[in-house]
Each structure stands twice: as structure tokens, then as C-alpha cells.
Design a protein around this motif. Structure first.
Motif, PDB file in Angstrom:
ATOM      1  N   LEU A 102      16.621  35.323  20.436  1.00  0.00           N
ATOM      2  CA  LEU A 102      15.948  34.285  21.220  1.00  0.00           C
ATOM      3  C   LEU A 102      14.531  34.727  21.555  1.00  0.00           C
ATOM      4  N   GLU A 103      14.407  36.010  21.904  1.00  0.00           N
ATOM      5  CA  GLU A 103      13.085  36.508  22.268  1.00  0.00           C
ATOM      6  C   GLU A 103      12.150  36.520  21.066  1.00  0.00           C
ATOM      7  N   ALA A 104      12.702  36.931  19.926  1.00  0.00           N
ATOM      8  CA  ALA A 104      11.869  36.950  18.721  1.00  0.00           C
ATOM      9  C   ALA A 104      11.356  35.541  18.427  1.00  0.00           C
TER      10      ALA A 104
ATOM     11  N   TYR B  78      15.840  44.881  15.249  1.00  0.00           N
ATOM     12  CA  TYR B  78      15.058  44.045  14.328  1.00  0.00           C
ATOM     13  C   TYR B  78      15.088  42.559  14.661  1.00  0.00           C
ATOM     14  N   ALA B  79      16.252  42.064  15.197  1.00  0.00           N
ATOM     15  CA  ALA B  79      16.360  40.640  15.544  1.00  0.00           C
ATOM     16  C   ALA B  79      15.947  39.743  14.386  1.00  0.00           C
ATOM     17  N   ILE B  80      16.434  40.074  13.203  1.00  0.00           N
ATOM     18  CA  ILE B  80      16.205  39.207  12.046  1.00  0.00           C
ATOM     19  C   ILE B  80      17.135  38.001  12.185  1.00  0.00           C
ATOM     20  N   PHE B  81      16.617  36.795  11.974  1.00  0.00           N
ATOM     21  CA  PHE B  81      17.478  35.622  12.076  1.00  0.00           C
ATOM     22  C   PHE B  81      18.466  35.649  10.920  1.00  0.00           C
ATOM     23  N   PRO B  82      19.771  35.744  11.233  1.00  0.00           N
ATOM     24  CA  PRO B  82      20.748  35.959  10.150  1.00  0.00           C
ATOM     25  C   PRO B  82      20.948  34.735   9.266  1.00  0.00           C
ATOM     26  N   HIS B  83      20.515  33.560   9.746  1.00  0.00           N
ATOM     27  CA  HIS B  83      20.759  32.365   8.946  1.00  0.00           C
ATOM     28  C   HIS B  83      19.544  31.983   8.102  1.00  0.00           C
ATOM     29  N   TYR B  84      18.505  32.828   8.107  1.00  0.00           N
ATOM     30  CA  TYR B  84      17.342  32.574   7.285  1.00  0.00           C
ATOM     31  C   TYR B  84      17.207  33.661   6.216  1.00  0.00           C
TER      32      TYR B  84
ATOM     33  N   GLY C 202      16.557  49.917   6.256  1.00  0.00           N
ATOM     34  CA  GLY C 202      15.132  50.103   6.034  1.00  0.00           C
ATOM     35  C   GLY C 202      14.457  48.809   5.581  1.00  0.00           C
ATOM     36  N   GLN C 203      15.170  48.052   4.743  1.00  0.00           N
ATOM     37  CA  GLN C 203      14.609  46.778   4.278  1.00  0.00           C
ATOM     38  C   GLN C 203      14.505  45.781   5.431  1.00  0.00           C
ATOM     39  N   GLN C 204      15.525  45.773   6.281  1.00  0.00           N
ATOM     40  CA  GLN C 204      15.468  44.881   7.448  1.00  0.00           C
ATOM     41  C   GLN C 204      14.268  45.230   8.320  1.00  0.00           C
ATOM     42  N   GLN C 205      14.061  46.536   8.441  1.00  0.00           N
ATOM     43  CA  GLN C 205      12.928  47.015   9.223  1.00  0.00           C
ATOM     44  C   GLN C 205      11.614  46.490   8.650  1.00  0.00           C
ATOM     45  N   ARG C 206      11.516  46.487   7.335  1.00  0.00           N
ATOM     46  CA  ARG C 206      10.299  45.999   6.692  1.00  0.00           C
ATOM     47  C   ARG C 206      10.128  44.500   6.919  1.00  0.00           C
ATOM     48  N   VAL C 207      11.250  43.781   6.883  1.00  0.00           N
ATOM     49  CA  VAL C 207      11.170  42.342   7.154  1.00  0.00           C
ATOM     50  C   VAL C 207      10.660  42.125   8.579  1.00  0.00           C
ATOM     51  N   ALA C 208      11.218  42.902   9.506  1.00  0.00           N
ATOM     52  CA  ALA C 208      10.812  42.747  10.904  1.00  0.00           C
ATOM     53  C   ALA C 208       9.314  43.011  11.065  1.00  0.00           C
TER      54      ALA C 208
END
Ligand code: ADP
Ligand code: MG
Lengths: 553, 359
Positions: free
Chosen positions: A180-182, B85-91, B138-144
Motif C-alpha cells: 500500500l505504501e509503495a 521490496y513490496a513488488i506488486f505480485p499481480h503485475y 536479487g532480481q526482485q531487488q532490481r525491479v524494486a
């Protein structure tokens, strides 16, 4: 390696698997095939026939009930989702005054039998309802009729939106606050964020909750019976056909039951398909914390929450209130007394003991079976346990009245004559409730690391001993908590019991239903209150044991 | 765009508990600034005050001359990298990176080009169609990082971004983040509890404890001239020894041993605490005027060998010595220690002040 060795040896768990499968074959598979056979065989000639199915689909009188059921069920499902989802989001996202108390009310309003709600709404808004009369006499306003489609919709929606609320609340716990914050950080907040971030994440749960509401609503028998009047739904037809033709031709009732099962299976598969495609793995490190709402938001949230919850708990409070009203014959008269309670206890006979005994016995069986089945499906995966797992879920999609009919048709003649016994009622309850308890037990078991059991075995405990000394106790809290919820559902069960009961095995809900039909509203109110007290007590115990007010169905 | 961040007398309370009593820092334009401190000291809290997720109970926060206390999160133009990372899992990867741009109502081409640029910069272009659950940490980190930077933020905030990675990836990403920050040239506030990471990555570090900043400086300053004993012990390893300073002789008395100490401000006289890093001792078997001590234990750690040594007065110290093939120091040996005097730090007895003149 160890898996291969395990599979070769027939251990105690293989035995359990085969016992479980055997019982399911006897009490579920055989009755279902029997039902299917009845529906396509002419009783007199013994020849194959599609006559019953043709009769159903060719006569609008029957076929329309199917359409009616769909209309009302879809409307209920949609409405519960639209009402329950925002409520769950508000409860998770904002501080709301009296939240704990409101949560209790939500749970209470969902835990009673729907037909009791229907009957209360009739007392409030029916032709001679207190609210209707008040407006008619003091202001000359005529309320729209509560009977028929509207009535069923109102009653079932207010009864079932808590399921959506509970499901979504659970799902929101897995949504990480930083998502949510992101979103906010990247310029997306408010309702838009709810729509494009939150909703997609909880969609699988929304489907699951929607399915549950759909099944409950489609299968509900008491509500349309009382408040539906000319608006006849499917379960009502099944019941009427079966009761009126009991002893005569079961074939038609069997055919309608088969149609019901096919439809629910279909719905179930659609739901499965939709939600497996949209599932995300989420690990929530920071849960969403409620924040203080301000200004208009705060006011609207409070109005919404209190309004909805107040409306849904009102029928129960009204029943409680009328149970203390003076009664003359079948009408309420001014003044208060315990008369209804006195008459109730007088007439109720064994209903109360039955209500403790039948679900009680069922519960013990359910807990053990759920533990066993969960164990073999989680820890001993193989073809047979896979079958046991699938078969145990079958009753989830069979409406309660169909379970009743299936059992009756199968066991109303030798070699296995069970109709009229307490056992058949227990079997009905166990079959219907097991899927839920197994699911929750599986969830509990998956939290327990396997190496704890391996440690026990390496220290010399046998497999069975490991199970009841180590695994069972570790599962206990979860099992008991699940069991109490099963218990609460079982004591307010009507659809199966109404078909299976006899004078000796009458339960409270059946008795309440009978009294309502006879117009003894005072007694019905008193008995409903007793049932409610039983429910509340059970929930209090649940809270004590599970150490939280979290409830999952 | 050049942005310096200025925090003046910030206060943070949760209910009755004060987490940050009064904190001020100046973060310079394009600087890589790290908040370093033990877990629970309030680093995340401070970072989230800058980001706008936490309420501010007192003080002012400025980006250049603009006070941002009341500014909405989405208006602050901040790039943020969350611990998980808080990557949106549905995107998909691409949709995640585009998300912030789309909220800015840019043209389709602008979105496409900027997204492509940052996917390439972070070397994740080939995964642009993937769902996040099919990416490694690591890839998630790069996306973030790509998602945070693509919006061309004024400030980049990162909260322990490497803590979920394994040790090897951590080193790799540490370097990647450092290079990226220099390449993009963005004022960055970075939070970590790992002092080695902080030293490797930062231009300047603020060491925090209990919501109070103990020391702000370059990694070298903080390591060589820590402001107090907490900083000295938190950054790297050190030996703390009770000693006595005599202002008249400008010398330090450690047990029976004394050595000259010119580098001390003014007339402090009396008990002091010495902080001597394990590598700032030299050991020798010959008596050339060193402290006569005894080796009590030794641990071989490959590159170095650690020795536990008992001083004549009973205090125990640790010494690090480079491992050599025929090192003949062993437990029980008598050795003579000399100290690299210019590298040691002298603290007031309560440990709150570094008495060295060049601090
Ligand atoms: N929402 C909150 N409510 C109450 N106390 C909090 C909250 N968030 C953090 N704290 C407290 O503030 C202190 C600092 O936390 P935090 O900033 O997360 O530390 P760090 O990031 O340095 O490990 C801790 O003692 C923590 O318990
Ligand atoms: Mg933190």
C-alpha cells in the motif's frame, strides 16, 4: 529414499487410509450411486428411463424454481460481496469505535439459522409486522412487501455477508502494508489504490468466499420456505416433492437432487478455475495497521459499519425481546412474562438433549476423522490418500437437503436400515461438516515441521504413538477451535435434520421451525433464544481456547 | 535536480513512548547517506518520517528550502525501496516499473522509453514479462530499484534493502546500488544495521542509538576517530582498556606501562578509557620496551589469526595478526606488545567523549 521404503511397507496409516475410504464408500459413494440409479430407473418396470428429468425440464412449475434459485442466489452473492468487502477493508484499514464489540455482533449475526432471521423479519416487516403496522397506522405509509424475492434477498444477504467479511479480513492480513505504501509513494492512493492494488490481491479469497455464500444461499431451505411464499426455490421443491411422495416414488426427488449436484459441481469448478489462475504468493512482514480516519471519511465509515451491522443483528435482538412477551394462544399481548419459556420447556421434550447429543457425537467423530484424514493427506501423499482427500470434499458441494435425501433413499430398507435412527442424523452432520474441519486441520498440520515427528520416531516412538503423543497435541488448539465452529454450525443446522428427524430425534432447530409453522411465535422465540445462548457460550469458549476473536469458516 | 535534505529537531512519539527525542541532520545533494545503528534504534522510523508514512511530532523536514512536514506522500517525489521490496505480485516486472509513471499521466511513449531505459539499466529487460513470484531475490531487488528510480525522484530512500539476500548476492547488489547511485546522481538515504555494509557503500554515515545520533562522518572518520565508546565498539572491533592520563607528562599510564600521548586536548587529567583496535598492537618475542603479556588462546581464521592476550594487570585483549606459515606464537607464550599510538582513541571515563585533539 525414505518415501520408497515407506510405501512398500503397509503401516498403520495405510490401514487408516483404507478404513477412511471404506467408510466413504459405504456412506457417501454408495448412496450417491444409489441416488443416481433411482433417478433413471422406473420403479414399476425396473427399466431405464429419463422420464423424471424430462418431467422437471418440461414443466415450468418445476423448472422455474431453478431459475428463481439462481436469481436470488446470484443477487445474494453479489450483494454480500459488495457489502462485506468494504466493511472488511474499513475494519483493517481504519480505527473504528467499538470495533471489538462490532466484530462480535457480526459473528453472532452470522451464526444463527437463517430461517430464524426470516421469521424475525416477518415479525418486523411482514403483513402484520410491528414496523409495518406502525407506519401504516401512524402515517398511512404502506411498506413494500417483505415476502418473496426481496425477503429472501434481505434475509440471506444480512445473514451471509459476515462470511465475506471474515474471508476478506483474513486475506487482508496477508497483504503487506508496504504494498500500500509503495503504491502511495508512486502516486496512487484512496479508492483507486483499493481498486487496482487491494482487490486483485484478495480476488482469490473473494471467489472462495463468494462460492461459500453461493452454496449456502442456493441450498438454504428454511428462509424461502418461510418468507418466499409464491417465490419457490429449488430446495423447497426438493423437500416438497420428497415429503409428499415419501413411501411412493422417490425417483423424481432423486432426479431433482442429481440436477442440484450437477449444478453445484459446475459452479464449484468455475470458481476453482477462476481462483487458481489468480493466486499470488504473498508474505506479509508488515501487516496493515489501522489508521485514524478524519472528517467526512470517519463519519461515513462509522455510519456504514454501524448501519449494516445494526441491521443484521436486529432480528436476533427482536427475537430475544419477543421471547419475554406475554402470549395468549398464538398472539402476543401487552405485558411481559416468562410464559413462553415455561411452555417451551414443557413441550420441547428431548429437543434440547438431542441438540447437545447429536452434534456432540458428530463432533467427536469429526475431530478424529479430520485429524486422521488431514494427517494422511499431508504426511502420506499417495494415490489412495489423494482419493480420500477428494472424496472427503464432495459433500462440500452437495446441498444439505440433498444429503438428507441421499441418505434416506440409501438406508431406508434392509440390509442397512438406518432411517429414523440417531445414527443417520450423525452421519448427515459428519459428512456435511467434515470438509471444513479437514481444511482447517490441514492448514494447522502444514505449520508443524515434519522433523518434530522424525525426532519422536528416532527416539523410539511408534508411528501411532508419535501421532497421538506429538502431532495431535500440537494440532489440538487448532483442531478444537475448528471443532467449536463446526459445533456452532451443527446446532443451527436445519436442511438435513428436517428430512432425517423423527419424534425421538427432533432437534431444537426442527422444533423451532415446527413452532413457527404452527404460529406459536412465543415458544419459537424462547427456543431461539435458548439456541442463541448455546451459540454464544460456545463462541466464548472458542475465544478462550483459540486466544483470539479470529474466526474462519 | 539537486536536493539536500535537512532535518531540524525532529521528534517522534508512539503514544507516551518517545522514540526520537530531538534529532537534526543535514544530508547533502547527491550524497549517499546511511543511517546505521542497532535494531530498534529508530532508523526505520526516521526514514519513514522523511517518506511521509509516519506522523511528525515535532521539528521540521526540508527538501532544499521547502518544508515537507505537511506534504502528501505522493507529492514528495521520493523513490522508495522497501525491505521486502513490496513488488506488486499481480503485475509483471514491466507493469511494476511502469506503475509510478502511469500515475503521472505521461504519454505512452515517454512511459515506454523510461521503462525500457531502467529495465536495461538494472539488467532485467529480459524478464520484463515475468510475474514477480518467478524472480529470484536479487532480481526482485532490481525491479524494486528500477521502479523507484524510473519516476526520476528527488530523493531515494532504502530501508535495509539487502537484508533478505544471501551473503554473496548482498555483496554484488551492494556494489550495484553504489554504482547506480553515482550514475543517476541522486540524494540517497540508506538504512542498515550492518556496519560493514554501511562503510562499503556510504559517503557519510550517521550512527544512531536510542533515537539519538552519536556521530556523523565519513566511514574513515567514524572508524578512526569515533565520537564515543558506543561508536568505537559498534564500528569494527576494539579493545577497551582502563588507563590513566597525566596532563603534566602528556602520557598515558596503562598498568605498569606508560607511553607518551601528545594528541590530547587541554588539561584532562585522571582516569580515561583507551580504545585500541586489535590490529593496532604488534606482538614480539623480544623485549624491545613493550608490555609484557601472555597469550591465553589463539584462533586461526585463514587470512588472520586472533590471539587472546592477558595484560600484566589482568585485563584481557584481542589482537589480530596476519597469518604466516611459520607463525610461532601459541598459547602460554610470553610476548611483548607495542601500540600504534597515533591510531588509538582516548575517551573520557564515562565513554561519552573522545579526547583526541583531531576529532
Ligand atoms: N507503529 C509503532 N508503534 C509503536 N512503536 C513502534 C512503532 N513502530 C516502531 N516502534 C518502536 O520504535 C522503535 C524504533 O523502531 P524502528 O524505527 O523500526 O527501529 P529500526 O528500524 O532502527 O530497527 C522500536 O522500539 C519500535 O518498537
Ligand atoms: Mg528497521
Amino acid at each position: 529414499m525414505s518415501n520408497i521404503m515407506r510405501r512398500k511397507k503397509l503401516d498403520v496409516w495405510s490401514l487408516v487410509t483404507f478404513i477412511v475410504l471404506g467408510l466413504y464408500v459405504l456412506f457417501l459413494i454408495y448412496p450417491l450411486f444409489n441416488l443416481l440409479a433411482q433417478s433413471v430407473v422406473d420403479k414399476k418396470t425396473g427399466a431405464f428411463t429419463m422420464a423424471y428429468f424430462i418431467k422437471f425440464f418440461s414443466k415450468p412449475y418445476y423448472f422455474n424454481t431453478l431459475l428463481n434459485s439462481f436469481k436470488v442466489t446470484f443477487a445474494v452473492t453479489l450483494l454480500t460481496v459488495l457489502l462485506g468487502t468494504p466493511l472488511a477493508y474499513f475494519f483493517t484499514r481504519f480505527e473504528i469505535r467499538g470495533k471489538g464489540f462490532l466484530r462480535v455482533l457480526i459473528i453472532l449475526s452470522s451464526m444463527s439459522a437463517p430461517f430464524i432471521g426470516a421469521y424475525s423479519w416477518i415479525l418486523l416487516l411482514g403483513r402484520n409486522g410491528v414496523i409495518t403496522q406502525f407506519f401504516r397506522e401512524s402515517m398511512g405509509i404502506q411498506f413494500p412487501s417483505i415476502y418473496g424475492f426481496t425477503g429472501i434477498l434481505v434475509v440471506l444477504t444480512l445473514q451471509l455477508y459476515p462470511l465475506i467479511f471474515l474471508y476478506i479480513t483474513g486475506a487482508l492480513k496477508n497483504v503487506d502494508n508496504s504494498l500500500l505504501e509503495a503504491a502511495e509513494n508512486l502516486g496512487c492512493s484512496g479508492f483507486r489504490r483499493f481498486r487496482i492494488i487491494v482487490i486483485p490481491l484478495i480476488l482469490p479469497t473473494l471467489f472462495a468466499g463468494g462460492l461459500l455464500v453461493f452454496m449456502r444461499s442456493l441450498a438454504d431451505f428454511g428462509t424461502p420456505m418461510l418468507i418466499g411464499e409464491g417465490f419457490r426455490t429449488f430446495p423447497v421443491t426438493i423437500f416438497n416433492e420428497f415429503i409428499s411422495e415419501l413411501g411412493g416414488d422417490d425417483g423424481f426427488a432423486a432426479a431433482i437432487s442429481i440436477i442440484a449436484i450437477i449444478i453445484t459441481t459446475f459452479i464449484f469448478l468455475i470458481q476453482r478455475y477462476l481462483s487458481t489462475r489468480k493466486t499470488f504468493t504473498m508474505n506479509s512482514m508488515n501487516k496493515i495497521r489501522p489508521i485514524k480516519a478524519t472528517g467526512l471519511t470517519k463519519v461515513l465509515i462509522h455510519i456504514y459499519s454501524y448501519g449494516l451491522i445494526g441491521l443484521s443483528i436486529m432480528p436476533q435482538f427482536y427475537i430475544f425481546y419477543t421471547s419475554f412477551k406475554k402470549v395468549n394462544g398464538t398472539t402476543f399481548v401487552p405485558g411481559y412474562s416468562f410464559g413462553s419459556y415455561a411452555t417451551a420447556f414443557d413441550r420441547v421434550g428431548r429437543a434440547i438433549t438431542n441438540t447437545l447429543l447429536i452434534p456432540g457425537v458428530s463432533l467427536v467423530i469429526i475431530v478424529f476423522f479430520a485429524a486422521f484424514i488431514a494427517y494422511i493427506t499431508v504426511r502420506r501423499r499417495n494415490v489412495f490418500t489423494g482419493i480420500a482427500d477428494t472424496v472427503s470434499m464432495v459433500p462440500y458441494i452437495i446441498p444439505g437437503s440433498v444429503v438428507g435425501i441421499t441418505l434416506l433413499i440409501a438406508f431406508n430398507k434392509p440390509p442397512i436400515l438406518l432411517s429414523g435412527t440417531m445414527l443417520i442424523m450423525v452421519i448427515g452432520l459428519v459428512l456435511r461438516r467434515l470438509p471444513y474441519t479437514i481444511r482447517s486441520s490441514v492448514a494447522v498440520l502444514q505449520q508443524i515441521p515434519l522433523n518434530i515427528e522424525e525426532a519422536a520416531q528416532s527416539l523410539g516412538a511408534s508411528k501411532l504413538k508419535t501421532f497421538y503423543k506429538i502431532t495431535m497435541p500440537m494440532m489440538a488448539a487448532g483442531l478444537v477451535a475448528g471443532a467449536i465452529l463446526s459445533w456452532v454450525t451443527m446446532i443451527s443446522e436445519l436442511a438435513t435434520a428436517i428430512l432425517l428427524y423423527t419424534g425421538r430425534t427432533k432437534t431444537l432447530t426442527v422444533e423451532i421451525y415446527t413452532q413457527i409453522i404452527r404460529g406459536n411465535y412465543g415458544i419459537a422465540a424462547a427456543l431461539s433464544t435458548i439456541l442463541a445462548v448455546l451459540t454464544v457460550t460456545s463462541l466464548l469458549i472458542f475465544n478462550k481456547i483459540s486466544g483470539s476473536s479470529e474466526i474462519s469458516m | 535536480m539537486s536536493v539536500n535534505i535537512s532535518v531540524r529537531n525532529a521528534v517522534k512519539r508512539y503514544g507516551a513512548v518517545t522514540i526520537i527525542p530531538d534529532l537534526s541532520i543535514e544530508i547533502k545533494d547527491k550524497e549517499f547517506f546511511t543511517l546505521l545503528g542497532p535494531s530498534g534504534c529508530g532508523k526505520t522510523t526516521l526514514l519513514r518520517m522523511i517518506a511521509g508514512f509516519n506522523t511528525i511530532e515535532g521539528g521540521e523536514f526540508y527538501f532544499n528550502e521547502t518544508c515537507i512536514n505537511e506534504m502528501e506522500v505522493s507529492k514528495r517525489n521520493i523513490g522508495m525501496v522497501f525491505q521486502n521490496y513490496a513488488i506488486f505480485p499481480h503485475y509483471t516486472v514491466q507493469q511494476n516499473v511502469e506503475f509510478g509513471l502511469k500515475n503521472r499521466r505521461l504519454s505512452r511513449d515517454e512511459i515506454k522509453n523510461a521503462t525500457r531505459e531502467f529495465l536495461e539499466l538494472m539488467q532485467i529487460q529480459e524478464y520484463h514479462d515475468r510475474m514477480p513470484e518467478r524472480l529470484s531475490g536479487g532480481q526482485q531487488q532490481r525491479v524494486a530499484l528500477a521502479r523507484a528510480l524510473v519516476i526520476k525522484p528527488d530523493v531515494l530512500l532504502m530501508d535495509e534493502p539487502l537484508s533478505n539476500l544471501d551473503a554473496k548476492l548482498r555483496l554484488e547488489m551492494r556494489q550495484a546500488i553504489r554504482n547506480l547511485q553515482k550514475e543517476v546522481g541522486i540524494t540517497t538515504v540508506y538504512v542498515t544495521h550492518d556496519q560493514e555494509e554501511a562503510m562499503a557503500i556510504s559517503d557519510r554515515i550517521a550512527v544512531m542509538k536510542d533515537g539519538v545520533i552519536q556521530h556523523v562522518g565519513t566511514p574513515q572518520e567514524i572508524y578512526h576517530r569515533p565520537a564515543n565508546i558506543f561508536v568505537a565498539t559498534f564500528i569494527g572491533r576494539t579493545n577497551l582498556l582502563n588507563a590513566h592520563y597525566s596532563a603534566a607528562n602528556k602520557s598515558i599510564q596503562l598498568d605498569d606501562f606508560s607511553f607518551p600521548m601528545e594528541n590530547i586536548a587541554a588539561s584532562e587529567e585522571g582516569p580515561v578509557v583507551l580504545s585500541i583496535r586489535p590490529e593496532d598492537f604488534t606482538m614480539s618475542k623480544e623485549d624491545s620496551g613493550g608490555i609484557k603479556s601472555t597469550i591465553t588462546d589463539s584462533i586461526f581464521l585463514g587470512l588472520n589469526t586472533h590471539f587472546m592476550v592477558a595484560l600484566p594487570g589482568g585485563q584481557e585483549i584481542e589482537i589480530i595478526h596476519e597469518s604466516v606459515l611459520d607463525l610461532d606464537f601459541k598459547s602460554g607464550d610470553r610476548v611483548y606488545l607495542t601500540i600504534k599510538v597515533d591510531k588509538i582513541n582516548v575517551f573520557s571515563e564515562d565513554g561519552n567523549r573522545n579526547l583526541s585533539r583531531d576529532v
